[in-house]
Design an enzyme around this catalytic site. Sequence first.
Site, PDB file in Angstrom:
ATOM      1  N   GLU B  29      21.115  18.092 -25.194  1.00 28.65           N
ATOM      2  CA  GLU B  29      19.852  18.605 -25.714  1.00 28.65           C
ATOM      3  C   GLU B  29      18.961  19.065 -24.560  1.00 28.65           C
ATOM      4  OE1 GLU B  29      18.608  15.128 -27.859  1.00 28.65           O
ATOM      5  OE2 GLU B  29      20.409  15.212 -29.118  1.00 28.65           O
ATOM      6  N   GLU B  60      23.335  13.672 -31.686  1.00 30.56           N
ATOM      7  CA  GLU B  60      23.991  12.872 -30.647  1.00 30.56           C
ATOM      8  C   GLU B  60      25.412  12.475 -31.022  1.00 30.56           C
ATOM      9  OE1 GLU B  60      20.902  12.407 -31.667  1.00 30.56           O
ATOM     10  OE2 GLU B  60      19.676  12.720 -29.868  1.00 30.56           O
ATOM     11  N   PHE B  83      18.245  10.664 -23.242  1.00 28.43           N
ATOM     12  CA  PHE B  83      17.778   9.328 -22.837  1.00 28.43           C
ATOM     13  C   PHE B  83      18.868   8.351 -23.282  1.00 28.43           C
ATOM     14  CE2 PHE B  83      13.815  11.590 -23.051  1.00 28.43           C
ATOM     15  CZ  PHE B  83      12.966  10.982 -22.140  1.00 28.43           C
ATOM     16  N   ASP B  85      18.545   5.654 -24.457  1.00 28.50           N
ATOM     17  CA  ASP B  85      18.076   4.986 -25.679  1.00 28.50           C
ATOM     18  C   ASP B  85      18.678   5.597 -26.946  1.00 28.50           C
ATOM     19  OD1 ASP B  85      15.408   3.506 -24.405  1.00 28.50           O
ATOM     20  OD2 ASP B  85      15.949   5.393 -23.462  1.00 28.50           O
ATOM     21  N   PHE B  86      19.181   6.833 -26.857  1.00 27.43           N
ATOM     22  CA  PHE B  86      19.754   7.493 -28.039  1.00 27.43           C
ATOM     23  C   PHE B  86      21.254   7.237 -28.171  1.00 27.43           C
ATOM     24  CE2 PHE B  86      16.339  10.855 -26.926  1.00 27.43           C
ATOM     25  CZ  PHE B  86      15.343   9.992 -27.337  1.00 27.43           C
ATOM     26  N   HIS B 129      12.320   4.751 -25.082  1.00 27.72           N
ATOM     27  CA  HIS B 129      12.657   5.736 -24.040  1.00 27.72           C
ATOM     28  C   HIS B 129      12.683   5.096 -22.651  1.00 27.72           C
ATOM     29  CE1 HIS B 129      11.498   8.508 -27.263  1.00 27.72           C
ATOM     30  NE2 HIS B 129      12.105   9.468 -26.595  1.00 27.72           N
TER      31      HIS B 129
END
Lengths: 321, 323
Positions: B29, B60, B83, B85-86, B129
Amino acid sequence: MNSIDKELLIKMYMNMVKIRRFEEKANELFLNGEIPGFVHLYIGEEAIATGVMFNLNTDDYITSTHRGHGHTISKGAELKPMMAEIMGKKTGYCHGKGGSMHIADFKVGMLGANGVVGGGFAIATGAALAAKLRGSKQVAVCFFGDGASNRGTFHESLNMASAWRLPVIFVCENNQYASTTPYRTTTSVENIADRAIGYSIPGVVANGNDVFDVYEVAKAAVERAREGGGPTLIEAKTYRIKGHFVGDPEMYRTKEEVNEHFENDDPIKNFKSQVLRRGELTDEEMDDIDKRVADEIKEAVEYGRKSPYPEPEEIYDDLYV
Amino acid sequence: MREITFAEATLEAMAEEMERDPRVFVMGEDIARQGGIFGQFKGLPQKFGYDRVRDTPISETTIVGSGVGAALAGMRPVVDMHFVDFVGIAMDEIYNQMAKVRYMFGGQATVPVVLRAPDGITQSAAAQHSQSLEAWFLHVPGLKVVIPSNPADAKGLLKSAIRDDNPVLYFENKVLYRQKGPVPEDEYLTPIGQANVVKEGKDVTIVSYSITLQKCIEAAKRLEQEGINVEVIDLRTIVPMDKETIYNSVKKTKHLVIAHEAVKTGGVGAEIAAAVAEDVIEYLDGPIMRLGGKFTPIPFSPALEKIWPPSVEDIYSAVKQII
């Protein structure tokens, strides 16, 4: 049926019978305790893998499902290492590490069955991306069920494949049941093919019990993909004759329902009546094929039975390159 | 030696490997037109085109899954997670597909895919994040996990990851991106699976990696002033873990402290402590100390964010406690 010559008719018939006999044998061997794990049978759905696959080349890719024996056979895998694999033997395609739910034959572009429903969408999309980046004219076919069409991976992959015009064909085998749940009780649309409109791609319904219809629909989709036209969503409507897995008590449907479908929708019976009516193959020719297939199945079972189990020291093999 | 930033070092690695091998491409992305939100892909599409440097939809699961598929079909994809986090959105594609296909299919498949994932606390990015999630993947057989702490290793490890035939997760810290360090101009590779003894010492071993390594070096300097001679090890790779370097150090110093930014509970430190306790406990002259983030989501307010990860003071105190 001008596009289908006699040689192809024979191959189609042989392929469908091979799948049916393989699955009947797998059923028997499982109940006999010779096949461990879970076995999901493709009986009643033979026309779909067969009709699609005779439009593909060996170097085209497919991704398969937990119900993957039919796809594997159709893509050109051999029965001996298949049977050995589902018996957990060392001589199997995956050296006994995969089993029925994780069977694969990379030599013929079969990128693997998948124990995760909807696990194949992104893999097929990526294989198609690889083909597009190379400019190789290969295509990828993703087989999946009606249940998998409700996974997020369906949406993400169809969107990405359409946005990038990737050479991938999504083939939904709508066998009416998502595991044990009738798909209409949990799915927003009657025709899963209707969802194609959300991705600006063609959505086509095929009669999944008629190999000729599947063949023609798949032919158009494969040609479109090869020529750079992007993906197609095919929904082949069929019916799962056997339970979700061997041993399924099938509390969710009646025997009458199953028998009615088997009487009226059996793709092999359907094929036979069509080719006999049109005088394209004779009973003798098909009987001869039946015998050859029976021999091949027998040899595969013997091969599987005679093959050794993996040695304990093989447990760490093939974890890393 | 010339000095470049961590982000520039990763960019050089990408460009060199894409130049060298036409099968290498990268997708994620905001990486092509934007150049990556940390500038870590700047200029790449101009060099290699928008086909090989692809902006993806915000998907994702399919970014990672299609990376696996492209790898199975003969390419060498690098996929960017935006990130770390994803990464949970793509978890099935990582632990059930990417990590398993080779083993499950009896070695028929190779999966040369690299997953790049920016991690770590920066500027009140808050709970979704800011995380460091490398420990999750320590538990998954079939993956390699690397986590550089400086520009030179960032380049050398990324090049090694791209050339590796196994799936490699590459965790890159967001604060490190802007930091400069010496990076050789000639081509080199940093081997995966080798820790680096950053500073030799005889009294105590501190094992760390990524951004927290700097805090350990800082703490070591203070301890040196008090006559405590510290050995600092930069792990660089989490899987496969270079236990030999850790054990050799522990055998010498007889004291062990492990520090990372990720949550302490169930973290990489726990695995190292357990391994050391299992294999070389007889050499230890005191308890093993672990330092890591607190067992809470990472808070937003700068006042709280600041105290969430282990500090130089915490590391200093941990050493003092066991010496």
